[in-house]
Design an enzyme around this catalytic site. Structure first.
Site, PDB file in Angstrom:
ATOM      1  N   LYS A  14       7.863  -5.815   3.632  1.00 19.81           N
ATOM      2  CA  LYS A  14       8.992  -5.636   4.548  1.00 19.81           C
ATOM      3  C   LYS A  14       8.567  -6.029   5.960  1.00 19.81           C
ATOM      4  O   LYS A  14       7.378  -6.067   6.299  1.00 19.81           O
ATOM      5  CB  LYS A  14       9.499  -4.187   4.541  1.00 19.81           C
ATOM      6  CG  LYS A  14       8.491  -3.125   5.004  1.00 19.81           C
ATOM      7  CD  LYS A  14       8.382  -2.955   6.510  1.00 19.81           C
ATOM      8  CE  LYS A  14       7.374  -1.862   6.894  1.00 19.81           C
ATOM      9  NZ  LYS A  14       7.024  -1.891   8.330  1.00 19.81           N
ATOM     10  N   GLY A 101       2.709  -2.950   2.334  1.00 18.30           N
ATOM     11  CA  GLY A 101       2.204  -3.294   1.010  1.00 18.30           C
ATOM     12  C   GLY A 101       1.861  -2.094   0.149  1.00 18.30           C
ATOM     13  O   GLY A 101       2.241  -2.023  -1.022  1.00 18.30           O
ATOM     14  N   ASP A 134       7.205   5.154   4.313  1.00 16.69           N
ATOM     15  CA  ASP A 134       7.992   3.954   3.998  1.00 16.69           C
ATOM     16  C   ASP A 134       8.388   3.855   2.529  1.00 16.69           C
ATOM     17  O   ASP A 134       9.196   2.995   2.164  1.00 16.69           O
ATOM     18  CB  ASP A 134       7.209   2.685   4.367  1.00 16.69           C
ATOM     19  CG  ASP A 134       7.074   2.482   5.864  1.00 16.69           C
ATOM     20  OD1 ASP A 134       7.807   3.146   6.623  1.00 16.69           O
ATOM     21  OD2 ASP A 134       6.227   1.664   6.273  1.00 16.69           O
TER      22      ASP A 134
END
Length: 274
Positions: A14, A101, A134
């Site tokens: 992202k 990641g 996240d």
């Protein structure tokens, strides 16, 4: 003894098209206001069932791999699986770069376990934040406004037709980056993430330039000359360029050229027979 079923999962990176910090909480955590966007850079997880336990093989040296924590959190919140897993993790997303990641990998494993054990996604999302701030986003993916510690997700219709160039550098840890912030820097964005989303949706270049914001850019660029130079380098051929997360990756956005593009997903799942 191995079972016969498995899966190949792509877990996408992202970028933060917009990132502000709204406050520091009493528990030490910071609350954010951000516009997240998945891009077509991905890691690949090849998962096969084994009798018990969790085995991870990867092409890079990762200390305290988040997949172990994901397995433990899942097992402590739901019934521990009656099978084990062997995961071959092919890392392509640079680590400690602000590209998500590790969180994306965690979401991929949660997605697989929820599918195998028929656990509703809403229950999985509730435990995802225990693994990383996240992780909830990657279970939804695409384009979304993200608030709070990262657990409040507002999905938006996908933004397509944009291309991304990335440059990574030696950065500082997320903890160190947040320590560089003080309350005088909070809530200073020129507009909202919703306004930036509308600018991207309508391809309004002037508004994209005006509304693109990352609270860390100035403080990190002062500390890290390489990152400052990378931002400047990408601006030459991009609509905008800035940090993603607290770095060290810098991205540039364009309409026609780039190494990656926007994608409307966080993970992509394919069952296989082994």
């Amino acid at each position: 003894m191995e079972q016969s079923s498995g899966a190949v999962i792509r877990s996408y990176a992202k970028i933060n098209l917009f990132l502000d910090v709204t406050k520091k909480r009493d528990d030490g955590y910071h609350e954010i206001l951000s516009l997240f966007q998945n891009i077509s850079l991905y890691d690949r997880l090849i998962i096969t069932k084994i009798d018990r336990g969790l085995e991870i093989k990867t092409n890079v040296d990762i200390e305290n791999n988040i997949l172990y924590k994901t397995w433990d959190v899942f097992s402590s919140n739901f019934k521990e699986p009656e099978f084990g897993l062997r995961i071959v993790l092919e890392k392509n997303i640079p680590m400690q770069a602000g590209l998500g990641g590790g969180s994306s990998n965690a979401a991929a494993l949660l997605f697989y376990l929820s599918d195998q054990l028929k656990i509703p996604k809403n229950k999985i999302i509730k435990i995802a934040a225990k693994i990383g701030s996240d992780v909830p986003f990657f279970l939804i993916g695409g384009t979304a406004v993200v608030k709070g510690k990262g657990e409040i997700i507002e999905p938006l219709p996908p933004l397509l037709g944009y291309y991304v160039k990335l440059i990574t550098a030696n950065g500082i840890s997320t903890k160190e980056a947040y320590n560089l912030l003080n309350s005088t820097l909070f809530n200073k964005a020129p507009c909202s993430p919703y306004a930036l989303y509308e600018a991207y949706y309508h391809r309004n270049i002037d508004e994209i330039k005006r509304c693109t914001y990352n609270i860390f850019e100035k403080v990190i660029a002062k500390q890290n000359r390489e990152i400052a130079q990378n931002i400047k380098k990408l601006k030459k051929n991009s609509i905008v360029s800035t940090l993603t997360g607290s770095g060290s990756a810098v991205y540039g956005i364009s309409f026609r050229e780039g190494d990656f593009n926007f994608v409307p997903r966080g993970v992509e799942y394919e069952e296989i027979n082994i």
